[in-house]
Design an enzyme around this catalytic site. Structure first.
Site, PDB file in Angstrom:
ATOM      1  N   HIS A 188     -12.237 -38.668  -0.595  1.00 17.61           N
ATOM      2  CA  HIS A 188     -13.259 -39.153   0.349  1.00 17.61           C
ATOM      3  C   HIS A 188     -12.845 -38.833   1.789  1.00 17.61           C
ATOM      4  O   HIS A 188     -13.594 -38.232   2.561  1.00 17.61           O
ATOM      5  CB  HIS A 188     -13.413 -40.677   0.176  1.00 17.61           C
ATOM      6  CG  HIS A 188     -14.336 -41.318   1.154  1.00 17.61           C
ATOM      7  ND1 HIS A 188     -15.634 -41.684   0.847  1.00 17.61           N
ATOM      8  CD2 HIS A 188     -14.158 -41.682   2.457  1.00 17.61           C
ATOM      9  CE1 HIS A 188     -16.212 -42.235   1.918  1.00 17.61           C
ATOM     10  NE2 HIS A 188     -15.329 -42.249   2.906  1.00 17.61           N
ATOM     11  N   GLU A 189     -11.619 -39.220   2.138  1.00 17.10           N
ATOM     12  CA  GLU A 189     -11.169 -39.032   3.533  1.00 17.10           C
ATOM     13  C   GLU A 189     -11.100 -37.550   3.901  1.00 17.10           C
ATOM     14  O   GLU A 189     -11.513 -37.161   4.997  1.00 17.10           O
ATOM     15  CB  GLU A 189      -9.805 -39.684   3.752  1.00 17.10           C
ATOM     16  CG  GLU A 189      -9.780 -41.197   3.493  1.00 17.10           C
ATOM     17  CD  GLU A 189     -10.890 -41.951   4.215  1.00 17.10           C
ATOM     18  OE1 GLU A 189     -11.347 -42.976   3.684  1.00 17.10           O
ATOM     19  OE2 GLU A 189     -11.336 -41.514   5.298  1.00 17.10           O
ATOM     20  N   HIS A 243     -14.287 -36.140   4.945  1.00 16.77           N
ATOM     21  CA  HIS A 243     -14.537 -36.337   6.388  1.00 16.77           C
ATOM     22  C   HIS A 243     -13.750 -35.310   7.195  1.00 16.77           C
ATOM     23  O   HIS A 243     -14.266 -34.737   8.149  1.00 16.77           O
ATOM     24  CB  HIS A 243     -14.094 -37.735   6.834  1.00 16.77           C
ATOM     25  CG  HIS A 243     -14.959 -38.857   6.380  1.00 16.77           C
ATOM     26  ND1 HIS A 243     -16.332 -38.849   6.464  1.00 16.77           N
ATOM     27  CD2 HIS A 243     -14.631 -40.059   5.837  1.00 16.77           C
ATOM     28  CE1 HIS A 243     -16.817 -39.990   5.991  1.00 16.77           C
ATOM     29  NE2 HIS A 243     -15.804 -40.747   5.607  1.00 16.77           N
ATOM     30  N   GLY A 280      -5.081 -55.082   7.140  1.00 12.92           N
ATOM     31  CA  GLY A 280      -4.378 -55.805   6.073  1.00 12.92           C
ATOM     32  C   GLY A 280      -4.956 -55.451   4.715  1.00 12.92           C
ATOM     33  O   GLY A 280      -5.822 -54.577   4.598  1.00 12.92           O
ATOM     34  N   HIS A 283     -21.030 -39.849   5.354  1.00  8.58           N
ATOM     35  CA  HIS A 283     -21.236 -40.692   4.173  1.00  8.58           C
ATOM     36  C   HIS A 283     -22.534 -40.321   3.462  1.00  8.58           C
ATOM     37  O   HIS A 283     -23.467 -39.810   4.051  1.00  8.58           O
ATOM     38  CB  HIS A 283     -21.253 -42.164   4.593  1.00  8.58           C
ATOM     39  CG  HIS A 283     -19.894 -42.689   4.866  1.00  8.58           C
ATOM     40  ND1 HIS A 283     -19.628 -43.724   5.735  1.00  8.58           N
ATOM     41  CD2 HIS A 283     -18.673 -42.297   4.398  1.00  8.58           C
ATOM     42  CE1 HIS A 283     -18.330 -43.961   5.768  1.00  8.58           C
ATOM     43  NE2 HIS A 283     -17.731 -43.094   4.965  1.00  8.58           N
TER      44      HIS A 283
HETATM   45  C1  LIG Z   1     -14.906 -45.506   0.464  1.00  8.30           C
HETATM   46  C2  LIG Z   1     -13.470 -45.936   0.763  1.00  8.30           C
HETATM   47  C3  LIG Z   1     -12.506 -45.081   0.000  1.00  8.30           C
HETATM   48  C4  LIG Z   1     -13.190 -45.822   2.278  1.00  8.30           C
HETATM   49  C5  LIG Z   1     -14.065 -46.754   3.098  1.00  8.30           C
HETATM   50  C6  LIG Z   1     -13.855 -46.540   4.600  1.00  8.30           C
HETATM   51  C7  LIG Z   1     -14.293 -45.152   4.969  1.00  8.30           C
HETATM   52  O1  LIG Z   1     -15.445 -44.828   4.912  1.00  8.30           O
HETATM   53  N1  LIG Z   1     -13.331 -44.282   5.312  1.00  8.30           N
HETATM   54  O2  LIG Z   1     -13.665 -43.000   5.591  1.00  8.30           O
HETATM   55  C8  LIG Z   1     -13.725 -48.207   2.790  1.00  8.30           C
HETATM   56  O3  LIG Z   1     -12.598 -48.609   2.937  1.00  8.30           O
HETATM   57  N2  LIG Z   1     -14.784 -48.990   2.426  1.00  8.30           N
HETATM   58  C9  LIG Z   1     -14.629 -50.406   2.179  1.00  8.30           C
HETATM   59  C10 LIG Z   1     -15.926 -51.127   2.523  1.00  8.30           C
HETATM   60  C11 LIG Z   1     -15.792 -52.581   2.329  1.00  8.30           C
HETATM   61  C12 LIG Z   1     -16.096 -53.283   1.173  1.00  8.30           C
HETATM   62  N3  LIG Z   1     -15.828 -54.591   1.379  1.00  8.30           N
HETATM   63  C13 LIG Z   1     -15.339 -54.786   2.664  1.00  8.30           C
HETATM   64  C14 LIG Z   1     -14.881 -55.952   3.333  1.00  8.30           C
HETATM   65  C15 LIG Z   1     -14.426 -55.815   4.649  1.00  8.30           C
HETATM   66  C16 LIG Z   1     -14.381 -54.560   5.274  1.00  8.30           C
HETATM   67  C17 LIG Z   1     -14.818 -53.399   4.606  1.00  8.30           C
HETATM   68  C18 LIG Z   1     -15.293 -53.538   3.280  1.00  8.30           C
HETATM   69  C19 LIG Z   1     -16.018 -55.612   0.356  1.00  8.30           C
HETATM   70  C20 LIG Z   1     -14.683 -55.993  -0.347  1.00  8.30           C
HETATM   71  C21 LIG Z   1     -13.976 -54.821  -1.033  1.00  8.30           C
HETATM   72  C22 LIG Z   1     -12.830 -54.319  -0.172  1.00  8.30           C
HETATM   73  C23 LIG Z   1     -12.040 -53.178  -0.799  1.00  8.30           C
HETATM   74  C24 LIG Z   1     -12.785 -51.849  -0.827  1.00  8.30           C
HETATM   75  N4  LIG Z   1     -13.199 -51.449   0.501  1.00  8.30           N
HETATM   76  C25 LIG Z   1     -14.252 -50.643   0.739  1.00  8.30           C
HETATM   77  O4  LIG Z   1     -14.929 -50.162  -0.166  1.00  8.30           O
HETATM   78 CA   LIG Z   2      -7.177 -52.685   4.526  1.00 10.81          CA
HETATM   79 ZN   LIG Z   3     -15.710 -42.711   4.863  1.00 10.00          ZN
END
Ligand SMILES: CC(C)C[C@H](CC(=O)NO)C(=O)N[C@H]1Cc2cn(c3ccccc23)CCCCCCNC1=O
Ligand SMILES: [Ca+2]
Ligand SMILES: [Zn+2]
Ligand SMILES: [Zn+2]
Length: 209
Positions: free
Chosen positions: A159-160, A163, A116, A169
């Site tokens: 970023h993706e 990977h 979500g 990371h």
């Molecule tokens: C680097 C990114 C492009 C890809 C990464 C995932 C990843 O490494 N993909 O290869 C990602 O989505 N990280 C979360 C990590 C994260 C931060 N929180 C979270 C709360 C719940 C779950 C995850 C998170 C705190 C609240 C902020 C939520 C919105 C931002 N989310 C993030 O930064």
């Molecule tokens: Ca999401």
């Molecule tokens: Zn990542």
């Protein structure tokens, strides 16, 4: 020094990609352009190039999907696409960068449904057959092109796709491979020196000639 762990990488000099689904938040041509821009950020540093295909099975499948039990029709088509991908070698224990445990039923064709709005924004698989290299973006985010409000798609795609090329990371907050999203303006968005060092360690430098 310790033998470097097996770092999967693409062997072919040309890696193909196909964008199989889009987001309502951005025009398709914008997504196409930003994906090409993210790929070029990496490929301009290494002797490897990308070719976009619109049919058939590419090395890297790129798409948007949403998690949760109520999978919408587009995602079903999507997961069907992935199911065919599953037979292409998911059972090789392909795990996207962010998860190390398979726990819930597949939502968009792999075992890592999204969560979500907010939370995890996207995930991707390291180089390899089947799901290897694929990059999935959470459709429940509000995706932006760096001008409006919302998540900067160029930054997340870079970023993706890092990977997808085999990068892990980084603990350096200036790296595009840092595990949390930092609001960057996409105007002067670029790889950090560490990112360039890491990708060239894996694929070598692109010769200037
Ligand atoms: C680097 C990114 C492009 C890809 C990464 C995932 C990843 O490494 N993909 O290869 C990602 O989505 N990280 C979360 C990590 C994260 C931060 N929180 C979270 C709360 C719940 C779950 C995850 C998170 C705190 C609240 C902020 C939520 C919105 C931002 N989310 C993030 O930064
Ligand atoms: Ca999401
Ligand atoms: Zn990542
Ligand atoms: Zn996925």
């Amino acid at each position: 020094d310790l033998p470097s762990r097996n770092r999967p990488k693409w062997i072919s000099k040309v890696v193909t990609y196909r964008i199989i689904s889009y987001t309502r938040d951005l025009p398709r041509v914008t997504v196409d352009h930003l994906v090409a821009k993210a790929l070029n950020m990496w490929s301009k540093e290494i002797p490897l190039s990308f070719r976009r295909v619109v049919l058939g099975i590419p090395d890297i499948v790129i798409g948007f999907a949403r998690g949760g039990p109520n999978v919408t029709p587009t995602c079903q088509a999507f997961s069907l696409g992935w199911l065919s991908g599953l037979s292409r070698g998911f059972l090789k224990q392909n795990v996207p960068e962010t998860h190390k445990h398979a726990h819930r039923p597949a939502a968009h064709g792999d075992f890592y449904p999204f969560d979500g709005p907010g939370g995890t924004l996207a995930h991707a698989y390291e180089p390899g057959p089947g799901l290897g290299g694929d990059a999935h973006f959470d459709e429940d985010e509000r995706w932006a092109d760096g001008r409006g409000l919302g998540i900067n798609f160029l930054a997340v795609a870079t970023h993706e796709l890092g990977h997808s090329l085999g990068l892990r990371h980084s603990s350096d907050p200036d790296s595009v491979m840092y595990p949390t999203y930092g609001a960057r303006d996409s105007e002067n968005f670029k790889l950090s020196p560490g990112d360039i060092r890491e990708i060239q360690e894996l694929y070598g430098k692109r010769s200037k000639s």
